[in-house]
Design an enzyme around this catalytic site. Structure first.
Site, short mmCIF file in Angstrom:
data_model
loop_
_atom_site.label_atom_id
_atom_site.label_comp_id
_atom_site.label_asym_id
_atom_site.label_seq_id
_atom_site.Cartn_x
_atom_site.Cartn_y
_atom_site.Cartn_z
N LEU A 44 0.79 -1.22 0.00
CA LEU A 44 0.04 -0.09 -0.08
C LEU A 44 1.02 1.27 0.00
CD1 LEU A 44 -2.96 -0.91 2.42
CD2 LEU A 44 -2.92 -1.04 -0.22
N ASP A 72 5.75 -5.98 2.52
CA ASP A 72 6.66 -5.42 1.49
C ASP A 72 7.18 -6.66 0.72
OD1 ASP A 72 8.95 -4.56 0.01
OD2 ASP A 72 9.41 -3.15 1.50
N THR A 146 7.53 -5.50 -18.64
CA THR A 146 7.00 -4.37 -19.57
C THR A 146 7.57 -4.28 -20.66
OG1 THR A 146 6.82 -1.97 -19.43
CG2 THR A 146 8.34 -2.85 -18.18
N ASP A 147 6.93 -3.50 -22.04
CA ASP A 147 7.38 -3.28 -23.10
C ASP A 147 8.57 -2.51 -22.84
OD1 ASP A 147 5.92 -0.95 -22.54
OD2 ASP A 147 4.66 -1.21 -24.44
N GLU A 148 8.76 -1.61 -21.97
CA GLU A 148 9.68 -0.75 -21.58
C GLU A 148 11.22 -1.16 -21.58
OE1 GLU A 148 8.76 2.75 -19.32
OE2 GLU A 148 6.73 2.67 -19.92
N TYR A 170 13.28 3.37 -14.19
CA TYR A 170 12.21 2.37 -14.20
C TYR A 170 12.34 1.13 -15.05
CZ TYR A 170 7.67 0.20 -15.19
OH TYR A 170 6.69 -0.77 -15.54
N LYS A 174 12.91 -2.72 -14.16
CA LYS A 174 12.19 -3.87 -14.49
C LYS A 174 12.88 -4.93 -15.27
CE LYS A 174 8.18 -4.06 -14.08
NZ LYS A 174 7.55 -4.99 -13.18
N ASN A 199 1.29 -0.38 -22.81
CA ASN A 199 0.79 0.54 -22.13
C ASN A 199 -0.67 0.42 -22.07
OD1 ASN A 199 3.09 2.15 -23.01
ND2 ASN A 199 2.10 3.69 -21.95
N ARG A 293 9.83 14.80 -21.09
CA ARG A 293 10.56 13.94 -20.15
C ARG A 293 11.94 13.73 -20.49
NH1 ARG A 293 7.20 8.46 -19.62
NH2 ARG A 293 6.02 9.52 -18.37
P1 NAD Z 1 0.55 0.32 -9.77
O1 NAD Z 1 1.43 1.21 -9.37
O2 NAD Z 1 -0.88 0.79 -9.96
O3 NAD Z 1 0.44 -0.57 -8.78
C1 NAD Z 1 1.63 -1.05 -7.98
C2 NAD Z 1 1.26 -1.92 -6.90
O4 NAD Z 1 2.27 -2.56 -6.30
C3 NAD Z 1 0.51 -1.16 -5.80
O5 NAD Z 1 -0.45 -1.67 -5.21
C4 NAD Z 1 1.60 -0.79 -4.78
O6 NAD Z 1 1.14 -0.44 -3.29
C5 NAD Z 1 2.37 -2.11 -4.77
N1 NAD Z 1 3.63 -2.11 -4.36
C6 NAD Z 1 4.89 -1.30 -4.71
N2 NAD Z 1 5.86 -1.67 -3.92
C7 NAD Z 1 5.59 -2.68 -3.24
C8 NAD Z 1 6.55 -3.50 -2.53
N3 NAD Z 1 7.86 -3.35 -2.08
N4 NAD Z 1 5.91 -4.60 -1.83
C9 NAD Z 1 4.41 -4.73 -1.92
N5 NAD Z 1 3.77 -4.05 -2.83
C10 NAD Z 1 4.11 -3.05 -3.53
O7 NAD Z 1 1.09 -0.32 -11.09
P2 NAD Z 1 0.21 -1.05 -12.26
O8 NAD Z 1 0.27 0.03 -13.54
O9 NAD Z 1 -0.75 -1.84 -11.78
O10 NAD Z 1 1.37 -2.16 -12.77
C11 NAD Z 1 1.56 -3.52 -12.21
C12 NAD Z 1 2.59 -4.12 -12.80
O11 NAD Z 1 2.50 -4.15 -14.47
C13 NAD Z 1 4.03 -3.53 -12.49
O12 NAD Z 1 5.04 -4.34 -12.33
C14 NAD Z 1 4.32 -2.69 -13.64
O13 NAD Z 1 5.73 -2.66 -14.15
C15 NAD Z 1 3.85 -3.66 -14.88
N6 NAD Z 1 3.32 -2.93 -16.16
C16 NAD Z 1 2.39 -1.78 -16.14
C17 NAD Z 1 1.97 -1.39 -17.18
C18 NAD Z 1 0.95 -0.06 -17.37
O14 NAD Z 1 0.73 0.45 -18.19
N7 NAD Z 1 0.54 0.32 -16.16
C19 NAD Z 1 2.23 -1.82 -18.55
C20 NAD Z 1 3.30 -2.90 -18.25
C21 NAD Z 1 3.66 -3.53 -17.38
O1 TDX Z 2 1.81 14.57 -17.84
C1 TDX Z 2 2.04 13.71 -18.76
N1 TDX Z 2 2.16 14.14 -20.21
C2 TDX Z 2 2.66 13.32 -21.24
O2 TDX Z 2 2.80 13.76 -22.26
C3 TDX Z 2 2.35 12.04 -18.64
C4 TDX Z 2 2.11 11.52 -17.43
C5 TDX Z 2 2.75 11.36 -19.72
N2 TDX Z 2 2.94 11.87 -20.83
C6 TDX Z 2 3.41 11.05 -22.00
C7 TDX Z 2 4.58 10.12 -21.76
C8 TDX Z 2 4.19 8.99 -22.57
O3 TDX Z 2 4.63 9.30 -23.94
O4 TDX Z 2 2.51 10.16 -22.32
C9 TDX Z 2 2.90 8.75 -22.67
C10 TDX Z 2 2.41 8.01 -21.58
O5 TDX Z 2 3.11 8.09 -20.32
P1 TDX Z 2 2.71 7.35 -18.91
O6 TDX Z 2 1.28 7.14 -18.73
O7 TDX Z 2 3.71 7.96 -17.98
O8 TDX Z 2 3.25 5.81 -19.58
P2 TDX Z 2 4.59 5.36 -19.86
O9 TDX Z 2 5.59 6.13 -19.44
O10 TDX Z 2 4.42 5.09 -21.45
O11 TDX Z 2 4.73 3.99 -19.00
C11 TDX Z 2 3.55 2.97 -18.89
O12 TDX Z 2 3.68 2.01 -19.68
C12 TDX Z 2 4.38 0.98 -19.35
C13 TDX Z 2 3.30 2.47 -17.38
O13 TDX Z 2 3.39 3.67 -16.66
C14 TDX Z 2 4.55 1.76 -17.06
O14 TDX Z 2 4.48 1.27 -15.79
C15 TDX Z 2 4.58 0.60 -18.20
O15 TDX Z 2 5.64 -0.12 -17.87
#
Ligand code: NAD
Ligand code: TDX
Length: 363
Positions: A44, A72, A146-148, A170, A174, A199, A293
């Site tokens: 959390l 954790d 992640t794709d990143e 980040y 990962k 994403n 960024r």
């Molecule tokens: P999020 O930030 O919404 O959620 C992360 C969760 O992990 C939170 O509930 C947080 O409290 C918990 N957490 C963080 N550190 C922790 C720790 N040390 N121990 C236990 N819990 C912990 O993230 P999300 O967007 O749901 O992403 C989930 C996973 O998917 C991540 O591994 C992220 O890298 C991956 N991912 C996300 C995206 C995206 O676009 N959101 C895309 C590809 C992969």
């Molecule tokens: O304020 C903003 N303005 C803006 O132009 C923010 C927050 C983002 N952006 C741009 C940056 C990126 O090109 O929008 C695009 C998407 O940004 P984010 O939502 O921050 O995502 P991104 O950086 O692409 O990463 C996401 O996809 C892969 C997730 O956050 C990651 O957790 C995942 O691994």
């Protein structure tokens, strides 16, 4: 005798299950009512939110199969007993926001690398217990990556065996986490799989990310900070499809394998923002072009044939998913207004105050 709907892994440990994608996975799994028990381990952090699990917790049948532990993943004393009770571990827990990794990288290394190591060590201990006949089988481990990790892809698509070239703290963290997973498969024969999702968007997405930030700012007629020229490209994947694909790989993926999860919806950020504003009935004049960024990845795109060969298909068309997402945020103001306070205000100031002060018309 086991019926056809008996789950392969009746007891799951879902780490990070109170976050965006993890909570969707938990809600969807419990809603199947197939008897699966889920223990959620979540620290959390600012991103974790018990409210994301409220729909399951308020349903008695589902609540009886859900256990929530605040802790954790980097703490072995918390992790070991939970892994001992699990048939599979699905690790969503991570620090997940690129901009925060640029402001403060250390937490990313702790959770996204060392946390993964602690989970893997616990699985290895359970594998040893299984070898001694002390439990039926070793747990399967799925790492949500992640794709990143591929870095910026100027043209074409990334395949699973391509080089990893992460460019932000980040994505480097990962990559470190998933390479550790791979090493535990190779070295110790751990039953492990990795997914690389693109994403993701949808309900319960923390408002620090592009789509929910812009929806919620626009609802309040606040400025929308578009980084650089806004022509960066992302491939959008609906959260229910991402969670479903992870479940599919958990059930059917080959040990030691990595699976891309593309969305099939590549768009420039500007196009996405324009569509959001249209859906909300708000003007483009809210959009401000701000300082980019640092190290901003221009484009991500992945090949999905390995996952398709495993039998997975996404179900949500982008237009429909985006409209459903806008509707969810307009109907769930209490959820995001609670998040956009306290710690949020400091973060927003740090990330955006100078950028917005120096911003210009986005054309
Ligand atoms: P999020 O930030 O919404 O959620 C992360 C969760 O992990 C939170 O509930 C947080 O409290 C918990 N957490 C963080 N550190 C922790 C720790 N040390 N121990 C236990 N819990 C912990 O993230 P999300 O967007 O749901 O992403 C989930 C996973 O998917 C991540 O591994 C992220 O890298 C991956 N991912 C996300 C995206 C995206 O676009 N959101 C895309 C590809 C992969
Ligand atoms: O304020 C903003 N303005 C803006 O132009 C923010 C927050 C983002 N952006 C741009 C940056 C990126 O090109 O929008 C695009 C998407 O940004 P984010 O939502 O921050 O995502 P991104 O950086 O692409 O990463 C996401 O996809 C892969 C997730 O956050 C990651 O957790 C995942 O691994």
């Amino acid at each position: 005798m086991t019926g056809p709907r008996t789950p392969r892994f009746p007891r799951l440990l879902v780490t990070g299950g109170a976050g965006f994608i993890g909570s969707c996975f938990v809600r969807d799994r419990l809603a199947r009512r197939d008897g699966t028990h889920i223990a959620v381990l979540d620290k959390l952090t600012y991103a974790g939110n018990r409210a994301n699990l409220a729909s399951a917790e308020s349903d008695p049948e589902q609540a009886a199969r859900l256990e929530f532990v605040q802790g954790d993943i980097a703490d072995p004393t918390v992790v070991a007993p939970l892994v001992a009770e699990a048939d599979a571990v699905v690790n969503f827990a991570a620090e997940s926001h690129v901009d925060r990794s640029i402001l403060d990288p250390e937490a990313f290394l702790r959770t996204d690398v060392l946390g993964v190591h602690v989970l893997l060590e616990a699985c290895r201990a359970e594998q040893e217990r299984a070898a001694k006949g002390e439990r039926a089988a070793a747990p399967r481990f799925l790492q949500v990556s992640t794709d990143e990790v591929y870095g910026s892809v100027e043209s074409g698509v990334s395949h699973e065996d391509d080089r990893l070239e992460p460019r932000s703290p980040y994505s480097a963290a990962k990559a470190g986490g998933e390479l550790l997973v791979r090493s535990y498969f190779v070295t110790y024969g751990l039953d492990a799989v990795v997914t690389r999702g693109s994403n993701t968007y949808g309900p319960y997405h923390h408002p620090e990310k592009l789509i929910p930030l812009f929806i919620t700012n626009a609802i309040d007629d606040q400025q929308l900070p578009l980084y650089g020229d806004g022509l960066q490209r992302r491939d959008w994947l609906y959260v229910g499809d991402h969670a479903g694909a992870i479940g599919h790989v958990l059930a059917h993926g080959r040990a030691g394998e990595t699976y891309n999860i593309p969305g099939g919806n590549e768009r420039a950020n500007r196009e996405v923002v324009a569509r959001l504003l249209e859906l909300l009935g708000k003007p483009w004049s809210l959009v401000r072009q701000v300082e980019d960024r640092p190290g901003h990845d221009r484009r991500y795109a992945m090949d999905g044939s390995r996952l398709a060969a495993l039998g997975w298909r996404n179900g949500m068309p982008f237009e429909e998913g985006l409209a459903a997402t806008v509707q969810w945020y307009t109907h769930n103001e209490a959820w995001w207004r609670a998040i956009k306070s306290g710690e949020w205000e400091d973060y927003y100031r740090r990330q955006y105050a100078a950028r917005l002060a120096g911003s210009r018309d986005a054309g």
